[in-house]
Design an enzyme around this catalytic site. Structure first.
Site, PDB file in Angstrom:
ATOM      1  N   TYR A  71     -23.919  45.766 -16.192  1.00 47.50           N
ATOM      2  CA  TYR A  71     -23.990  46.843 -17.177  1.00 47.50           C
ATOM      3  C   TYR A  71     -24.979  47.929 -16.782  1.00 47.50           C
ATOM      4  CZ  TYR A  71     -21.333  43.807 -20.381  1.00 47.50           C
ATOM      5  OH  TYR A  71     -20.375  43.018 -20.964  1.00 47.50           O
TER       6      TYR A  71
ATOM      7  N   LYS B 225     -21.931  31.800 -12.498  1.00 52.51           N
ATOM      8  CA  LYS B 225     -20.661  31.579 -11.787  1.00 52.51           C
ATOM      9  C   LYS B 225     -21.019  31.367 -10.328  1.00 52.51           C
ATOM     10  CE  LYS B 225     -16.122  31.394 -11.698  1.00 52.51           C
ATOM     11  NZ  LYS B 225     -15.290  30.425 -12.451  1.00 52.51           N
TER      12      LYS B 225
ATOM     13  N   ASP C 139     -17.081  29.986 -17.410  1.00 51.05           N
ATOM     14  CA  ASP C 139     -15.786  29.699 -18.033  1.00 51.05           C
ATOM     15  C   ASP C 139     -15.825  28.371 -18.772  1.00 51.05           C
ATOM     16  OD1 ASP C 139     -16.090  28.830 -15.385  1.00 51.05           O
ATOM     17  OD2 ASP C 139     -13.959  28.889 -14.933  1.00 51.05           O
TER      18      ASP C 139
HETATM   19 MG   LIG Z   1     -11.822  29.202 -15.046  1.00 49.58          MG
END
Ligand SMILES: [Mg+2]
Ligand SMILES: [Mg+2]
Lengths: 360, 360
Positions: free
Chosen positions: A146, A195, A227
């Site tokens: 951002y 991630k 996720d």
């Molecule tokens: Mg995934």
């Protein structure tokens, strides 16, 4: 204690809900023998109307010289308000971004709490919500995608847009320390979300968080992919204490977590810098459609004031008193319209503030 | 019709669930008069064990020359399997990434369906799950943050990591067209998800999607910010038909949506390129802990085979027949262990495949 507060009532329902938070703070000051000095500041649409810009340098200076800032809400109806005919950097929200940046507020704290009395509003299945949850999302607020460089340009005749996600070890270390500090005062668990199976920034994030964890041997650290975290917040939010994550992941997950509570009108937030200084505001928006009707829920702002007492002034007893007063009012069945359910007593903004102040 | 299929059984429960999908496909071929030719291919751990690499160039060529690829699952237990002692680019999952890239599979389709019979497993409150939902997430799979340039380096003595998010108008246009095509066969609604209030890539995304929408006057287009979408999937998933989004947002939202169904073992997926070619696989993982025990749920793989018939061969009637057979078996109360509930009949992998094949 002397508390030197800057107050930004802002736009929409801001002035109404801030008024109730001040009422509760005044009651705290009286009862516990503190002296609160308030300085009202203009920001957002309210500042545009007076100064033509959403935030003046003078306002920033006054905010900086205060001990903490209590805020209502910023912005109006983007479809109808003249504020949104201005260029993006002169609109109400630009004032808030500029203030956060000027004050170096890099740590955004968003609690997501399921109140027993409001369990019916929780969108989760009863056997999941029966377990209750009380989690805190610590979102990095000044780095990442951002705030990175971005551009849109033609490459071989094809329009191409590029955003960049950057974090350095210092940015990660300072927010990680904040998360471990706060976990130490709670259930002593940090879940760092990234991630790391794909992103370089996430791998650096994980490495630095693990280094910081060594300074806090009594706090348990786990890692989770973003996720998976989006899934776990729905499946079993009770598993979390403090979730530590970068800016964009925190944006998505903190909104998801707030929806999982079912009661956004109840959720406070804080933005902190390296010192004790912080900006405290409700999680919800400015709700211009219900402004001025004495129906907005002031509890999120009142709980933001409690966070302010806890994190900027170390007044834990006073913060507890506010939080307990809120629980008591809910247990007695008082509700504003947004959290109303059958058999409860519906009250307006002012009355809700009175009820909480009386029980402090 | 002649169907020339490449079959990658893969690792873990892959071989078991693919066997049941083939059983159902064979029944379809028999009943509707098609000829299916299967070519078995090695990928992932299974290929490492034989060839030392997770995917050979020869395998890629055979996959390319097929009409479609049906896949089981790839990968093992990262903590214990020797496959994960290899460098990252030689591990099982690297094979799948390489295959997707070699085949130009840029569109990932993930349905999230709440089956009436499995409503009890849905983590949402009953009055929300009562409405049911059947949504399709169309995720861009070869661009964005997961495929951009990245590096970690010292900047003025401070370790700094950078990832880049790039999209060009062509990448956006081709996935948008796919989403509108598929919405046209469904409830004719596309919700495009981005972060256009912040990111240049999202602003370009929104612009191109709006251009594409003009080619599909009978499909309704709406836009939603990604943080709001993470909330709406919990609050009211029934509002969505097709969700169109970029790679990382799709990664997060599709996992959240699959958890909202409560039955990951039921969820198919497809990865498509510009032609009719596609790779079809269950959404779940390789579950090495339960491999070889005849307890894995084959339904997601069987439904992936149905998607294959629909999207690669336009055999809608045959795809419907499989989906109806699955619903019928569920309505009759047959369940594998992962979706078992009181009063139902627990069956193994093979028996579940038999039951569905019989009802085709
Ligand atoms: Mg995934
Ligand atoms: Mg947000």
């Amino acid at each position: 204690m002397n508390l030197n507060l800057a107050v930004i009532s802002g736009d929409g329902i801001g002035p109404e809900v801030v008024r109730e938070a001040r009422k509760v703070l005044d009651r705290i000051a009286e009862k516990y023998g503190h002296e609160i000095h308030y300085t009202d500041l203009l920001m957002g649409g309210a500042s545009i109307d007076v100064h033509g810009v959403p935030l003046t340098d003078e306002t920033i200076e006054i905010a900086k010289s205060s001990d903490a800032v209590l805020m209502g809400s910023i912005g109006g109806n983007a479809a109808t308000s003249p504020w949104y005919k201005l260029p993006a950097d002169r609109r109400p929200e630009a004032g808030l971004l500029k203030l956060r940046k000027s004050l170096g507020l890099f740590a955004n704290l968003r609690p997501a709490i399921l109140y027993k009395e409001l369990q019916d509003a929780c969108p989760l299945r009863k056997d999941i919500s029966d377990k209750g949850f009380d989690l805190m999302i610590m979102r990095e607020l000044t780095g990442g995608l951002y705030f990175g460089a971005r551009e849109t340009k033609e490459v071989d005749g094809v329009m191409t847009a590029i955003d960049t996600l950057t974090y350095n070890e210092n940015e990660i270390r300072r927010i990680a320390r904040r998360a471990f500090d706060i976990a130490g005062k709670r259930r002593k668990k940090v879940c760092s979300v990234d991630k790391a199976n794909v992103l370089d920034s996430s791998r650096l994030w994980r490495k630095v968080v693990e280094e910081v964890a060594k300074e806090y041997p009594d706090v348990e650290l786990t890692h989770m992919l973003v996720d998976n975290c989006a899934m776990q917040l729905v499946k079993d939010p009770a598993q979390f204490d403090v979730i530590l994550t970068e800016n964009m992941f925190g944006d998505i997950l903190s909104d998801e977590a707030s929806m999982v509570t079912g009661s956004i009108g109840m959720l406070a937030s804080a933005s902190l810098n390296d010192s004790k200084f912080g900006l405290y505001e409700p999680s919800g928006g400015s709700a211009p459609d219900i402004a001025g009707q004495n129906i907005a829920n002031p509890i999120a702002t009142i709980l933001s004031a409690a966070m302010m007492l806890r994190y900027s002034f170390d007044l834990d007893k006073e913060a507890d008193a506010i939080e307990q007063a809120v629980s008591q009012v809910l247990a007695e069945g008082y509700r504003t319209g947004d959290i109303m359910s059958e058999g409860c007593k519906k009250v307006g903004t002012t009355e809700m503030g009175d009820l909480i102040a009386e029980r402090v």
